[in-house]
Design a protein around this motif. Structure first.
Motif, PDB file in Angstrom:
ATOM      1  N   GLY A 132       0.830  -1.176   0.000  1.00  0.00           N
ATOM      2  CA  GLY A 132       0.000   0.000   0.000  1.00  0.00           C
ATOM      3  C   GLY A 132       0.876   1.243   0.000  1.00  0.00           C
ATOM      4  N   VAL A 133       0.315   2.395  -0.134  1.00  0.00           N
ATOM      5  CA  VAL A 133       1.021   3.676  -0.182  1.00  0.00           C
ATOM      6  C   VAL A 133       1.802   3.897   1.110  1.00  0.00           C
ATOM      7  N   ALA A 134       1.244   3.549   2.218  1.00  0.00           N
ATOM      8  CA  ALA A 134       1.915   3.757   3.509  1.00  0.00           C
ATOM      9  C   ALA A 134       3.159   2.893   3.589  1.00  0.00           C
ATOM     10  N   GLN A 135       3.115   1.652   3.080  1.00  0.00           N
ATOM     11  CA  GLN A 135       4.292   0.779   3.127  1.00  0.00           C
ATOM     12  C   GLN A 135       5.388   1.299   2.187  1.00  0.00           C
ATOM     13  N   ILE A 136       4.979   1.788   1.030  1.00  0.00           N
ATOM     14  CA  ILE A 136       5.957   2.334   0.068  1.00  0.00           C
ATOM     15  C   ILE A 136       6.656   3.543   0.670  1.00  0.00           C
ATOM     16  N   LEU A 137       5.904   4.435   1.303  1.00  0.00           N
ATOM     17  CA  LEU A 137       6.517   5.619   1.925  1.00  0.00           C
ATOM     18  C   LEU A 137       7.463   5.222   3.053  1.00  0.00           C
ATOM     19  N   ARG A 138       7.104   4.250   3.804  1.00  0.00           N
ATOM     20  CA  ARG A 138       7.969   3.804   4.909  1.00  0.00           C
ATOM     21  C   ARG A 138       9.288   3.235   4.357  1.00  0.00           C
ATOM     22  N   GLN A 139       9.198   2.401   3.325  1.00  0.00           N
ATOM     23  CA  GLN A 139      10.408   1.823   2.739  1.00  0.00           C
ATOM     24  C   GLN A 139      11.263   2.918   2.071  1.00  0.00           C
ATOM     25  N   ALA A 140      10.575   3.858   1.437  1.00  0.00           N
ATOM     26  CA  ALA A 140      11.322   4.956   0.804  1.00  0.00           C
ATOM     27  C   ALA A 140      12.052   5.786   1.862  1.00  0.00           C
ATOM     28  N   THR A 141      11.401   6.001   2.997  1.00  0.00           N
ATOM     29  CA  THR A 141      12.023   6.773   4.076  1.00  0.00           C
ATOM     30  C   THR A 141      13.266   6.056   4.586  1.00  0.00           C
ATOM     31  N   TRP A 142      13.178   4.735   4.729  1.00  0.00           N
ATOM     32  CA  TRP A 142      14.330   3.964   5.191  1.00  0.00           C
ATOM     33  C   TRP A 142      15.473   4.049   4.153  1.00  0.00           C
ATOM     34  N   MET A 143      15.132   3.952   2.909  1.00  0.00           N
ATOM     35  CA  MET A 143      16.174   4.010   1.884  1.00  0.00           C
ATOM     36  C   MET A 143      16.845   5.388   1.838  1.00  0.00           C
ATOM     37  N   VAL A 144      16.038   6.414   1.957  1.00  0.00           N
ATOM     38  CA  VAL A 144      16.592   7.775   1.980  1.00  0.00           C
ATOM     39  C   VAL A 144      17.485   7.930   3.199  1.00  0.00           C
ATOM     40  N   GLY A 145      17.060   7.358   4.307  1.00  0.00           N
ATOM     41  CA  GLY A 145      17.869   7.429   5.528  1.00  0.00           C
ATOM     42  C   GLY A 145      19.188   6.701   5.373  1.00  0.00           C
ATOM     43  N   ILE A 146      19.137   5.528   4.722  1.00  0.00           N
ATOM     44  CA  ILE A 146      20.358   4.759   4.512  1.00  0.00           C
ATOM     45  C   ILE A 146      21.308   5.532   3.573  1.00  0.00           C
ATOM     46  N   VAL A 147      20.772   6.098   2.484  1.00  0.00           N
ATOM     47  CA  VAL A 147      21.581   6.858   1.519  1.00  0.00           C
ATOM     48  C   VAL A 147      22.195   8.083   2.211  1.00  0.00           C
ATOM     49  N   CYS A 148      21.409   8.767   3.000  1.00  0.00           N
ATOM     50  CA  CYS A 148      21.920   9.944   3.706  1.00  0.00           C
ATOM     51  C   CYS A 148      22.996   9.540   4.711  1.00  0.00           C
TER      52      CYS A 148
END
Length: 185
Positions: free
Chosen positions: A155-171
């Protein structure tokens, strides 16, 4: 030797007074027609019987005897009439009760038939509802089996959560690389 009387006399002496009264005396016997030597006919016998019957009533007044008989018979007839009236009332009452019971049974039968019709209708409705629920349950079971076979969709909420984790890892990686470059220089 015993003082023994001839059989006929001993028997007569042992009889009770009532039995002695029943024995006809010679004057009470039907007379024999001496000219023909025959006993009198039916008419003479009937006349003698009636005379003997009335002879027992000689002491009573005939009108009084008739009045007593009439009054007793009237009393008996009135009693029978009253008994018949009571029986007629009982029959009428029982007939009315039977009519009421028949009507009550007819009403109860109609009500029972009506209730049975309502129960049949209710059973039909419940059967239809059961069949509809059974079909719905079957379709839900099929849908559940299909969803178990397919991977769950995100769902949209799961995609946003995974995207947030990936952005956090990249940062985090960028910060580490920047720190390493500063140190290594």
């Amino acid at each position: 030797m015993m003082n023994r009387q001839p059989w006929g006399l001993q028997w007569y002496e042992e009889m009770t007074e009532k039995e002695k009264d029943l024995i006809l005396q010679a004057d009470q016997l039907p007379a024999v027609d001496e000219a023909s030597g025959k006993k009198p006919g039916l008419v003479r016998g009937a006349r003698d019987f009636i005379e003997n019957t009335f002879a027992s009533l000689k002491g009573k007044d005939m009108n009084q005897a008739v009045e007593e008989f009439t009054s007793e018979m009237t009393l008996v007839a009135e009693g029978l009439s009253e008994d018949q009236a009571v029986l007629r009332q009982d029959v009428d009452r029982m007939s009315a009760q039977q009519t009421l019971l028949e009507e009550k049974l007819l009403r109860a039968g109609k009500e029972t038939r009506g209730e049975m019709g309502e129960l049949r209708d209710a059973i039909k409705q419940n059967k239809k509802q059961f069949e509809a629920l059974e079909k719905r349950l079957d379709s839900l079971e099929k849908a559940l089996k299909e969803t178990e076979k397919k991977p769950p969709r995100m769902g949209v909420a799961q995609i946003l959560r995974q995207a947030t984790w990936m952005v956090g890892i990249v940062c985090g990686a960028w910060v580490i690389v920047t720190i390493l470059k500063l140190l290594g220089r």
